[in-house]
Design an enzyme around this catalytic site. Sequence first.
Site, PDB file in Angstrom:
ATOM      1  N   ASP A 131       0.813  -1.224   0.000  1.00 48.33           N
ATOM      2  CA  ASP A 131       0.000   0.000   0.000  1.00 48.33           C
ATOM      3  C   ASP A 131       0.848   1.276   0.000  1.00 48.33           C
ATOM      4  O   ASP A 131       0.667   2.161   0.844  1.00 48.33           O
ATOM      5  CB  ASP A 131      -0.919   0.022   1.224  1.00 48.33           C
ATOM      6  N   GLU A 182     -11.656   0.323  -3.806  1.00 49.97           N
ATOM      7  CA  GLU A 182     -11.014   0.789  -2.571  1.00 49.97           C
ATOM      8  C   GLU A 182      -9.796   1.628  -2.930  1.00 49.97           C
ATOM      9  O   GLU A 182      -9.585   1.996  -4.094  1.00 49.97           O
ATOM     10  CB  GLU A 182     -10.634  -0.404  -1.694  1.00 49.97           C
TER      11      GLU A 182
END
Length: 446
Positions: free
Chosen positions: A35, A209
């Site tokens: 991420d 997302e």
Amino acid sequence: MNLLKSFTKYLIVFIFAVHTANAQNPIIKNQFTADPTARVFGDKVYLFPSHDILASPGKGREGWFVMEDYHVFSSDNLIKWKDHGVIVTQNKVPWVKPNSYSMWAPDAIERNGKYYFYFPSTPKDTTGGKGFNIGVAVADKPEGPYISQEKPIKNVRGIDPNVFIDKDGQAYLYWSGGNIYAAKLKENMLELDSEPVILQNLPTKGLKEGPYLFERKGIYYLTYPHVENKIERLEYAVGDNPLGPFKFTGVIMDESPTGCWTNHHSFLEFKNQWYLFYHHNDYSPSFDKLRSTRIDSLFFNSDGTIQKVIPTLRGVGLTKATDSIHIDRYSDISKLKTEVLFLDTTKKFEGWKTVFNGQNTWIKYNSVDFGTSKPKSILINYRASKGGIIEIKDDRNNIISTIILKEGSSWNVIEKPLKTATIGIQNLIITSKNNAKVELDWISFR
């Protein structure tokens, strides 16, 4: 004299074995980093990833994402990265449920000399319902120390925070939780300044997302991972306002060809070049909850649309000829009989090796910087049980060196003179010239 030779050989092996900074993707090589959010602060790039670890008894849920803290890394060239250590850890955040191991995808931004780190986690207080909250930690320097706020941001439930400050100074917070949400932030960067809104006109089928918004030449790009089929790909929509409306425009990166279920990303302009930071399960090919950060160059078309990014192992930046050149992070490879395998399947952070299994099998490694001083020799770390012959050329077909490898079952470092000295930036092609199996770890020039 024999003792001195043995010591010198050992010293060469040791120096180059530990000097692996220039192996390219993934960019962090001693821990998992998923991420990735990358930001330019001053003259450096700072990387704020999440930190995957394996579940163990009492630590996380087996077979799922397990994350307990965050590190920050910095680099002035996108190649060599410094780990500044842990900046936030789960059991030192007042509002986070202890031992929840849910410190998921973060973001960070600077405003008025302060650095704000945004992160989601499972809260102690569940009166607002199930799910994640998003909190903030604040520091005076990008590497910290960071002080976590006592409570999460009010009226925000979800994951994957992303912060954007527009040219007029207005800050916005984006996050996901079934949909992608956005709201204005107050000047203090700690509270919402508007009610959250659901961003419209995005795909309605499949999970969305990880929003990341940036602006370029008056166009606002809302980018996000989306499961169009079975796993995530990176997509984007464009608009003329940070809150939309946005129009779905295209795909930035296709689904992982090896089946890594997630992707998560950020965009960065650094020294007049745009880059895409994203993750893949390079060090854990059989378990996609352990991911690592990659970087590849990003380009725009004249109309502002994004050219699709094809993932590479070579990554970005120049590799100095005098560094250890890990050719397994290749730019191109022969389709038959050339393999890239782990050096040690029990110690995967030690990296990979290139295996040539036949005559004229080859691998190519681009953008090696020889500078202005012509090297005189090449070092090569190899293993060849039946011996072998390796030829190294530039992509103009000039032979730089032809190296005869002695038989041996152990890794061996040898140094040989160059046939042709070279300067400047070169693309190298390494070819096996006989049918013997040859394994290469790295090469380097002196």
